[in-house]
Design an enzyme around this catalytic site. Structure first.
Site, PDB file in Angstrom:
ATOM      1  N   LYS A 196       0.858  -1.181   0.000  1.00 41.28           N
ATOM      2  CA  LYS A 196       0.000   0.000   0.000  1.00 41.28           C
ATOM      3  C   LYS A 196       0.892   1.228   0.000  1.00 41.28           C
ATOM      4  CE  LYS A 196      -3.450   2.511   2.646  1.00 41.28           C
ATOM      5  NZ  LYS A 196      -4.379   2.506   3.778  1.00 41.28           N
ATOM      6  N   LYS A 249      -2.152  -1.633  -3.798  1.00 40.11           N
ATOM      7  CA  LYS A 249      -3.015  -0.456  -3.712  1.00 40.11           C
ATOM      8  C   LYS A 249      -2.203   0.808  -3.821  1.00 40.11           C
ATOM      9  CE  LYS A 249      -5.895   1.893  -0.383  1.00 40.11           C
ATOM     10  NZ  LYS A 249      -6.305   1.992   0.984  1.00 40.11           N
TER      11      LYS A 249
END
Ligand code: PBG
Length: 330
Positions: A196, A249
């Site tokens: 992320k 992400k």
């Protein structure tokens, strides 16, 4: 004799039916996960300004939304909580009576076949907006772990099928796994937000959840967008710690990371088509600058082609409905 004119790749592109036969990547709503924002109350459905078509929902309305999703073929949701009260340690995150826990209970009762995932993080719940507890102006990794584990256990107790830590603390997957197992939730899966990145694409989400950090930024714990090798180390560590599935992400500026994760690991790889990616499409579509359906089809196809097994996307409901009516084409 090979090559032109013997070989003509256009032969299989001539008609829609031919193209359909040889299409390598297909969109299917059962590979979408719809993010839902929930807050306590009833009958509440407030549209989020920067995410047209996405709402802050009370638990009863979240059930109605999940029913519509399920009817369209989307059998998974991930819940984000918007608390009425924040404090410096984010204690609403493990309140069994909070919006996420309440919604999980309602969903599991009314839609037992829908997969219910819950985001595990403190940023929506802390007064300072950071994803962990502070020591001075830094986020204290090790002091945050037991709080994340407590939040995950509370979500599991409510009935969550999958808990998804998005905080990016080191060691959180192991801490959560240990606590879940100790509390008798050995069957609850962990989807780790492993790679992320610290990204400007989360802007609309932070408006939706009121979770923008009050000072500084998240670069001290979320990943540097420039680092693909480090993303592989994050994924490998999360799998060693017991993650059942991993996530990359955001998605669109990170398709190479998704592809490499797919090639290097056998665990399921998820991708999060985040709020800013959705908002850009909606804004351009509202201006009549793009063909929204074709853009959405192309974006989702690209993420799956890169290697994602499933995709968290705010387009889930519309895309599923377009697929059902046969109007979503690449
Ligand atoms: C943290 C979290 C965020 C998102 C998912 N989980 C925000 C952040 O890290 O600032 C962003 C999702 C999106 O932008 O759609 N709880």
């Amino acid at each position: 004799m090979t090559g032109f004119p013997t070989i003509r790749l256009r032969r299989l592109r001539r008609t829609a039916a031919l193209r359909s036969l040889v299409r390598e990547t297909r969109l299917s709503p059962d590979r979408f996960v719809a993010p839902l924002f929930v807050r306590l109350g009833s009958g509440k459905r407030e549209e989020i300004t920067s995410l047209p078509g996405v709402f802050r929902l009370s638990p009863d309305e979240a059930v109605a939304e999940a029913q519509a999703l399920s009817a369209a073929g989307v059998k998974a949701v991930i819940l984000f909580g918007i608390p009425d009260r924040k404090d410096d340690i984010g204690s609403e995150a493990w309140n069994d009576a909070a919006a996420v826990q309440e919604t999980v209970r309602l969903l599991k009762k009314s839609l037992p076949d829908t997969v219910v995932m819950t985001d595990v993080c403190l940023d929506e719940y802390t007064s300072h907006g950071h994803c962990g507890v502070l020591r001075g102006t830094e986020v204290d990794n090790d002091a945050t772990l037991p709080l994340l584990a407590q939040a995950a256990v509370s979500q599991a107790r409510a009935g969550a099928d999958v808990v998804a830590p998005s905080d990016m603390m080191d060691g959180r997957v192991a801490a959560i796994r240990r606590s879940l197992d100790a509390e008798g939730f050995g069957e609850v899966a962990i989807l780790a937000y492993s790679a992320k990145c610290a990204s400007a694409f989360y802007g609309p989400f932070r408006e939706a959840a009121g979770s923008a950090p009050k000072f500084g930024d998240r670069r001290g714990y979320q990943m540097d967008p420039a680092n693909r090798r480090e993303a592989m180390r994050e994924i490998a560590l999360d799998l060693e710690e017991g993650a059942d599935a991993v996530m990359v992400k955001p998605a669109l500026a990170y398709l190479d990371v998704i592809r490499e994760a797919r090639e290097r690991f056998d665990a399921p790889v998820a991708a999060y088509n985040v709020s800013g990616e959705y908002a850009m499409v909606k804004a351009a579509a509202a201006n009549g600058w793009i063909d929204e359906k074709r853009i959405v089809g192309e974006i989702l196809t690209g993420i799956f082609r890169a290697g994602a097994d499933f995709v968290l996307t705010y387009h889930a409901r519309e895309a599923a409905e377009w697929i059902a009516e046969g109007s979503l084409s690449v």
